[in-house]
Design a protein around this motif. Structure first.
Motif, short mmCIF file in Angstrom:
data_model
loop_
_atom_site.label_atom_id
_atom_site.label_comp_id
_atom_site.label_asym_id
_atom_site.label_seq_id
_atom_site.Cartn_x
_atom_site.Cartn_y
_atom_site.Cartn_z
N GLN A 274 31.04 29.98 49.28
CA GLN A 274 30.54 31.33 49.02
C GLN A 274 30.18 32.04 50.32
O GLN A 274 30.40 33.24 50.47
N GLY A 275 29.60 31.28 51.27
CA GLY A 275 29.27 31.86 52.56
C GLY A 275 30.50 32.30 53.33
O GLY A 275 30.46 33.26 54.11
N ALA A 276 31.61 31.58 53.13
CA ALA A 276 32.86 31.98 53.76
C ALA A 276 33.48 33.18 53.07
O ALA A 276 34.13 34.01 53.71
N LEU A 277 33.26 33.30 51.76
CA LEU A 277 33.93 34.32 50.95
C LEU A 277 33.20 35.65 50.90
O LEU A 277 33.78 36.72 51.12
N MET A 278 31.89 35.60 50.60
CA MET A 278 31.16 36.82 50.26
C MET A 278 31.04 37.84 51.40
O MET A 278 31.20 39.05 51.17
N PRO A 279 30.73 37.43 52.64
CA PRO A 279 30.63 38.47 53.68
C PRO A 279 31.92 39.26 53.87
O PRO A 279 31.87 40.47 54.13
N THR A 280 33.06 38.61 53.73
CA THR A 280 34.33 39.33 53.86
C THR A 280 34.51 40.30 52.71
O THR A 280 34.93 41.46 52.91
N LEU A 281 34.19 39.88 51.49
CA LEU A 281 34.26 40.79 50.34
C LEU A 281 33.30 41.96 50.52
O LEU A 281 33.64 43.11 50.24
N ASN A 282 32.10 41.66 51.01
CA ASN A 282 31.09 42.70 51.17
C ASN A 282 31.51 43.73 52.22
O ASN A 282 31.33 44.93 52.05
N ALA A 283 32.05 43.23 53.33
CA ALA A 283 32.48 44.14 54.39
C ALA A 283 33.58 45.06 53.90
O ALA A 283 33.56 46.27 54.15
N THR A 284 34.54 44.51 53.20
CA THR A 284 35.64 45.32 52.69
C THR A 284 35.15 46.33 51.67
O THR A 284 35.59 47.50 51.67
N PHE A 285 34.20 45.93 50.83
CA PHE A 285 33.65 46.84 49.82
C PHE A 285 32.98 48.04 50.47
O PHE A 285 33.22 49.19 50.09
N VAL A 286 32.14 47.78 51.46
CA VAL A 286 31.41 48.87 52.11
C VAL A 286 32.37 49.81 52.83
O VAL A 286 32.25 51.03 52.74
N LEU A 287 33.31 49.24 53.54
CA LEU A 287 34.24 50.08 54.30
C LEU A 287 35.15 50.90 53.40
O LEU A 287 35.64 51.96 53.80
#
Length: 459
Positions: A342-355
């Motif tokens: 989850q630590g590998a997955l979520m920050p990337t999803l979050n960054a893409t969502f915000v951008l």
């Protein structure tokens, strides 16, 4: 294309290059970010402390897995109103929203310090206190880009999310230990103090800014809320991200929510029981921090994005061996492995969502997403808690995880192409204002270019 050779020419370049150019020193050099960060951090630690303590208190008084799970899940219930509360927060200055919420929650949690509070009253107070979470989180999420700017947003959001997981480790371990060895009211008292400290940090560390929506821009609160839903679920890139986040949290939260009962069924020794509960509750956040730091530092951003559909299958898959009913230490290990992914997955999803999120919809979109995450977790804990009252708890968790693995495989097969996300990021960049300085007269300056440049749908 820009003629400036030092400036990324596309949003995709922003995602991959800007993240490497920004350092922790860059974001922590901003006084307002430091105030926001430490306010959030102390708040999280207090909340997780009290959450662990209350689950123990309720289980000891009722000896019911369902009521213990309900005390854990009650903080998710206000998120039924989360989108509306987030839209309401957008009508007022974010600084005022955060301070008011902290002070109200401080008073309500303080009432739990009164001796011999009945369980029903305790649950009502927890519910009322949790009503402050949706507007607070939406206000913080929407204010962050104005504080750090687009180029620092990815690292700021990643830092917040991994720190939040570390706060869970501290809060859950300390809360469970204090509740079993001493009294839950010590943890609740600490929670009260953290709300007071958080309000002070915001009041003295964050500058005044006008509300995102002036009075002349307002329509109807429900209409504004509906616009947030339409954006999130009507946009292919945003919708795909949100569904994966919802599904991951539904299956990852279960060991945390059932930890008190799981530990109690595993050993009759109260001292060992508290340690086992703390280990199970803290293992996932610990794994998240480890995975987030390691993966996001060693794997390039573009490769992280390509790995999303493959990583999404692993968090529920790691929990399937719970079927065998292993001891608490092995359960904690399985939960930790799930947390690493989850630590590998979520920050990337979050960054893409915000951008990929248009600027003027941030608070409302965050309200929709955070509500979905919290309500998904609430439903998962209540359903599995009910089942565990009638069936063997490890069997419930194992079968639940098998269902999660199958669901993730289906989502991975339907994951959009990278071009879909790149197009969404580029379109959203045209709505981005310049970094907003504090002050009642600060202006929002639109830009049609991508400035060098990350949310979580939070946690």
């Amino acid at each position: 294309m820009s003629e400036d050779p030092e400036r990324p020419s596309t949003a995709a370049d922003v995602v991959t290059q800007g993240e490497d150019a920004v350092t922790f020193r860059d974001i922590f050099s901003l006084p307002e970010y430091r105030a926001l960060y430490f306010s959030t951090l102390v708040n999280w630690i207090g909340d997780y402390l009290s959450r662990a303590a209350v689950t123990v208190l309720v289980y000891h008084q009722s000896e019911s897995v369902l009521l213990s799970a309900a005390s854990f899940a009650i903080s998710y219930l206000p998120w039924f109103f989360g989108p509306v509360l987030a839209a309401l927060a957008e009508r007022y200055p974010y600084r005022r929203v955060m301070i008011t919420s902290d002070l109200c929650r401080m008073v309500l949690i303080g009432l739990l310090l009164i001796p011999d509070v009945p369980v029903p009253v305790m649950l009502v107070l927890l519910f009322l206190s949790s009503l402050g979470a949706p507007p607070t989180q939406a206000a913080r999420s929407a204010l962050l880009p104005a504080v750090v700017g687009r180029e620092r947003l990815a690292l700021a959001l990643t830092t917040n999310q991994t720190s939040g997981q570390a706060a869970q480790v501290i809060g859950y371990m300390a809360g469970a230990t204090l509740a079993v060895a001493l009294t839950p009211r010590i943890a609740l008292g600490i929670d009260v103090a953290t709300f007071a400290l958080s309000a002070l940090l915001i009041a003295f560390g964050v500058g005044r800014r006008p509300a995102a929506f002036g009075r002349t821009q307002r329509t109807h609160l429900l209409r504004e809320t509906a616009e947030g839903f339409h954006l999130v679920f009507g946009h292919a890139a945003l919708r795909s991200i949100v569904i994966v986040v919802f599904t991951t949290t539904v299956f990852a939260i279960v060991p945390e929510g059932l930890a008190a009962a799981w530990a109690a069924e595993g050993t009759p020794d109260p001292g060992t029981r508290g340690l086992d509960q703390g280990l199970i509750m803290a293992a996932g956040p610990f794994g998240f921090v480890f995975g987030g730091i390691l993966f996001n530092r060693l794997v390039p951003a573009a490769r992280r994005a390509r790995l999303i559909p493959y990583l999404a299958v692993l968090p529920p898959l790691f929990l399937v061996p719970s079927l065998a009913g292993p001891p608490a230490s092995v359960v904690a290990l399985l939960v930790m492995f799930s947390g690493v992914i989850q630590g590998a997955l979520m920050p990337t999803l979050n960054a893409t969502f915000v951008l990929a999120l248009p600027h003027h919809f941030r608070a409302r979109a965050f309200g929709v997403v955070n509500s979905g995450v919290q309500l998904s977790q609430f439903g998962a804990v209540m359903i599995t808690g009910t089942l565990a009252d009638h069936f063997w708890l490890p069997l419930v968790v194992g079968l639940w995880s098998i269902g999660g693995t199958l669901a993730m495989i289906l989502l991975a097969l339907r994951w959009p192409s990278p071009k879909t996300f790149t197009a969404a990021v580029e379109a959203a960049a045209t709505t981005e204002p310049a970094r907003q300085a504090p002050g009642p007269g600060s202006a929002r300056v639109p830009t049609t270019s991508v400035t060098p440049e990350r949310h979580r749908p939070n946690r």
